[in-house]
Scaffold this active site. Structure first.
Site, PDB file in Angstrom:
ATOM      1  N   PRO A  16       6.595   0.282   1.177  1.00 58.84           N
ATOM      2  CG  PRO A  16       6.218   1.866  -0.497  1.00 58.84           C
ATOM      3  CD  PRO A  16       6.758   0.496  -0.267  1.00 58.84           C
ATOM      4  CG  MET A  17       3.004  -0.964   4.180  1.00 58.67           C
ATOM      5  SD  MET A  17       2.879  -2.455   5.217  1.00 58.67           S
ATOM      6  CE  MET A  17       4.555  -2.566   5.877  1.00 58.67           C
ATOM      7  CB  ALA A  18       0.345   5.495   4.791  1.00 54.91           C
ATOM      8  CD  GLN A  70       5.660   5.340  -2.097  1.00 53.49           C
ATOM      9  OE1 GLN A  70       4.724   5.504  -1.327  1.00 53.49           O
ATOM     10  NE2 GLN A  70       5.818   4.233  -2.795  1.00 53.49           N
ATOM     11  CB  CYS A 100      -1.326   5.183  -2.645  1.00 53.43           C
ATOM     12  SG  CYS A 100      -2.416   5.384  -1.212  1.00 53.43           S
ATOM     13  CE  LYS A 139       4.322  -1.188  -3.998  1.00 47.74           C
ATOM     14  NZ  LYS A 139       3.244  -1.120  -3.030  1.00 47.74           N
ATOM     15  CG  ASP A 202      -2.101 -11.656  -2.011  1.00 47.50           C
ATOM     16  OD1 ASP A 202      -2.367 -10.733  -1.227  1.00 47.50           O
ATOM     17  OD2 ASP A 202      -2.902 -12.058  -2.881  1.00 47.50           O
ATOM     18  N   GLY A 224       4.822  -6.273   2.499  1.00 51.37           N
ATOM     19  CA  GLY A 224       4.234  -5.222   3.317  1.00 51.37           C
ATOM     20  C   GLY A 224       3.501  -5.769   4.515  1.00 51.37           C
TER      21      GLY A 224
END
Length: 335
Positions: A16-18, A70, A100, A139, A202, A224
């Site tokens: 999940p990436m904002a 999420q 986060c 997470k 990574d 991500g």
């Protein structure tokens, strides 16, 4: 890889990436090989439920199962309500954000800030798990800072609370996205719990994905930033894990086609005004490092119509095709 009743087609998950993992991006990554994609975080504050932004984030029309959403917050009751709201809107898995590192999230004691309060973590997890009849996942990071790594404690609380899978970003909150991911902590967590563990941080190449799976014993990897502008990374990793061999890199014509389809979906999803602006960052990621792309990306940010944007994209890729069927990166040309 199984989460509750959902058996994933593989063990590759989109992080999940904002501002990134919206419905068009999730669907694209799933089409190109990801086994699951987690939505960008939805605030638990019920006042936000009526906003257009929240409605868009809860939109899963046409998306392949399982649908994982999420939620983020610090109040157990509010998070339980948010979980129910999202299940009613189609979520099949609820993921809780305790990873986060952003200041605006941590300043309200949400995200990775929660790792400082194990008692509250337990209250939140129990509240959310008991509020819904779908699997709940979590997470986290390895800890708040290098002196306070408590991922094992949090993982054991999670398992005891009924959490059905745990994703760990291999950095502390203090590290944000700097330094190397610490896979030894993920290895230690995996040894202490029996629920599936998903390693994050990574993972940029097929070889790195295999290394992390072997090194940590994790059940899956979560990817991500490496997938930004490279959604085909998932099929490349899946093929490499299955065969030990590399797929040939995508040809320019395929990348041009994928990008065109992606930006059209963004225009449709957000409307042309916002879609144009959201598309800019994706176009930048698709073209980063390519010969002549610095000037192209600068010009892209000046364009104010979808017609101009599409023409610029296709002109750029036609120029790339003049140099061959495969992409030419600026550093490769310099060499």
């Amino acid at each position: 890889m199984q989460i509750g009743p959902y058996k994933l087609k593989n063990n590759l998950i989109v992080a999940p990436m904002a501002g990134v993992t919206d419905r068009p991006f999730r669907m694209l990554c799933k089409r190109l090989g990801a086994g699951m994609a987690v939505s960008e975080m939805v605030a638990s504050n019920s006042l936000l439920y009526g906003s257009e932004k929240t409605k868009r984030r809860a939109n899963h029309e046409g998306e392949a199962d399982p649908i994982s959403v999420q939620i983020v917050g610090a109040d157990p009751k509010m998070l339980a309500q948010a979980a129910r709201y999202n299940v009613d809107a189609g979520a099949q898995i609820i993921d809780i954000n305790m990873g986060c590192p952003a200041k605006k999230i941590c300043n309200v004691m949400a995200g990775s800030a929660l790792m400082q309060n194990e008692k509250l973590v337990a209250e939140i997890l129990k509240a959310v798990v008991s509020a819904v009849d779908v699997p709940v996942t979590l997470k986290i990071r390895t800890g708040w800072d290098k002196l306070n790594r408590n991922a094992i404690n949090i993982a054991q609380i999670a398992e005891a609370s009924g959490i059905q899978a745990l994703a760990i970003h291999g950095r502390t909150r203090a590290c944000a996205y700097t330094g190397d991911a610490e896979y030894d902590t993920i290895t230690a967590v995996k040894a202490k719990i029996n629920i599936p563990v998903i390693a994050n941080g990574d993972i940029t190449t097929p070889e790195k994905a295999r290394y992390v799976l072997q090194q940590t014993g994790a059940d899956a990897v979560m990817i991500g930033r490496a997938a930004q502008g490279r959604p085909w990374l998932f099929r490349e990793i899946a093929h490499f894990l299955a065969t030990g061999e590399h797929l040939p890199p995508p040809k320019i014509s395929e990348i041009q086609s994928v990008l065109n389809a992606h930006v059209h979906e963004l225009y449709e999803f957000y409307g042309e005004h916002t879609g144009l602006r959201v598309a800019r960052k994706h176009i930048s990621w698709y073209t980063k490092g390519l010969a002549g792309s610095a000037h192209f990306r600068h010009q892209m940010n000046q364009l104010e119509s979808v017609e101009e944007q599409l023409k610029a994209v296709n002109d750029f890729f036609e120029g790339q095709l003049q140099m061959g069927e495969s992409l030419q990166y600026a550093d490769a040309l310099a060499a």
